[in-house]
Design a protein around this motif. Sequence first.
Motif, PDB file in Angstrom:
ATOM      1  N   PRO A 189      -1.434   0.492  -6.281  1.00  0.00           N
ATOM      2  CA  PRO A 189      -1.423   1.703  -5.448  1.00  0.00           C
ATOM      3  C   PRO A 189      -2.752   2.452  -5.479  1.00  0.00           C
ATOM      4  O   PRO A 189      -3.619   2.190  -6.319  1.00  0.00           O
ATOM      5  CB  PRO A 189      -0.330   2.541  -6.100  1.00  0.00           C
ATOM      6  CG  PRO A 189      -0.427   2.188  -7.548  1.00  0.00           C
ATOM      7  CD  PRO A 189      -0.771   0.707  -7.565  1.00  0.00           C
ATOM      8  N   GLU A 190      -2.883   3.365  -4.565  1.00  0.00           N
ATOM      9  CA  GLU A 190      -4.032   4.268  -4.532  1.00  0.00           C
ATOM     10  C   GLU A 190      -4.174   4.956  -5.883  1.00  0.00           C
ATOM     11  O   GLU A 190      -3.191   5.356  -6.496  1.00  0.00           O
ATOM     12  CB  GLU A 190      -3.813   5.306  -3.434  1.00  0.00           C
ATOM     13  CG  GLU A 190      -5.026   6.124  -3.107  1.00  0.00           C
ATOM     14  CD  GLU A 190      -4.826   6.948  -1.852  1.00  0.00           C
ATOM     15  OE1 GLU A 190      -4.795   8.185  -1.972  1.00  0.00           O
ATOM     16  OE2 GLU A 190      -4.690   6.343  -0.758  1.00  0.00           O
ATOM     17  N   LYS A 201      -4.014   0.688  -0.471  1.00  0.00           N
ATOM     18  CA  LYS A 201      -3.484  -0.095  -1.570  1.00  0.00           C
ATOM     19  C   LYS A 201      -4.087  -1.493  -1.519  1.00  0.00           C
ATOM     20  O   LYS A 201      -4.640  -1.918  -0.500  1.00  0.00           O
ATOM     21  CB  LYS A 201      -1.962  -0.166  -1.512  1.00  0.00           C
ATOM     22  CG  LYS A 201      -1.404  -0.867  -0.295  1.00  0.00           C
ATOM     23  CD  LYS A 201       0.114  -0.816  -0.310  1.00  0.00           C
ATOM     24  CE  LYS A 201       0.680  -1.427   0.967  1.00  0.00           C
ATOM     25  NZ  LYS A 201       2.136  -1.352   0.979  1.00  0.00           N
TER      26      LYS A 201
END
Length: 107
Positions: A23-24, A88
Amino acid sequence: MGRVINRSLLNTRRLTVNLVTYPEGHRVMRHNDPIGSGSYYKLNFVVMKPIEGGVFETDRVIFSIFNRVTLFRPDLYDHSVSTIMRGKRVLLSIALHAPWGSAAQEQ
């Protein structure tokens, strides 16, 4: 920061296939993956690149195509992924633990 989602698609004694979503805000610190015996190879396919960040780095690759397909030895060489700033990173990772050779012999 969200959590990494690691879906195991195949897991045998010598071969594993995983679909991993980073994820970010996530990053992978510089490290290597030592094994007890044999040789360790990873073939990574970047299915989705983040908009910004999430760059894979390693000391040495066997081959790399457009920074999207990379074959390398994670047991021999340090590797990392920079912080994912936007978006992502989705990775299809195929790992082979081969019975031949050893990390100590090939360095």
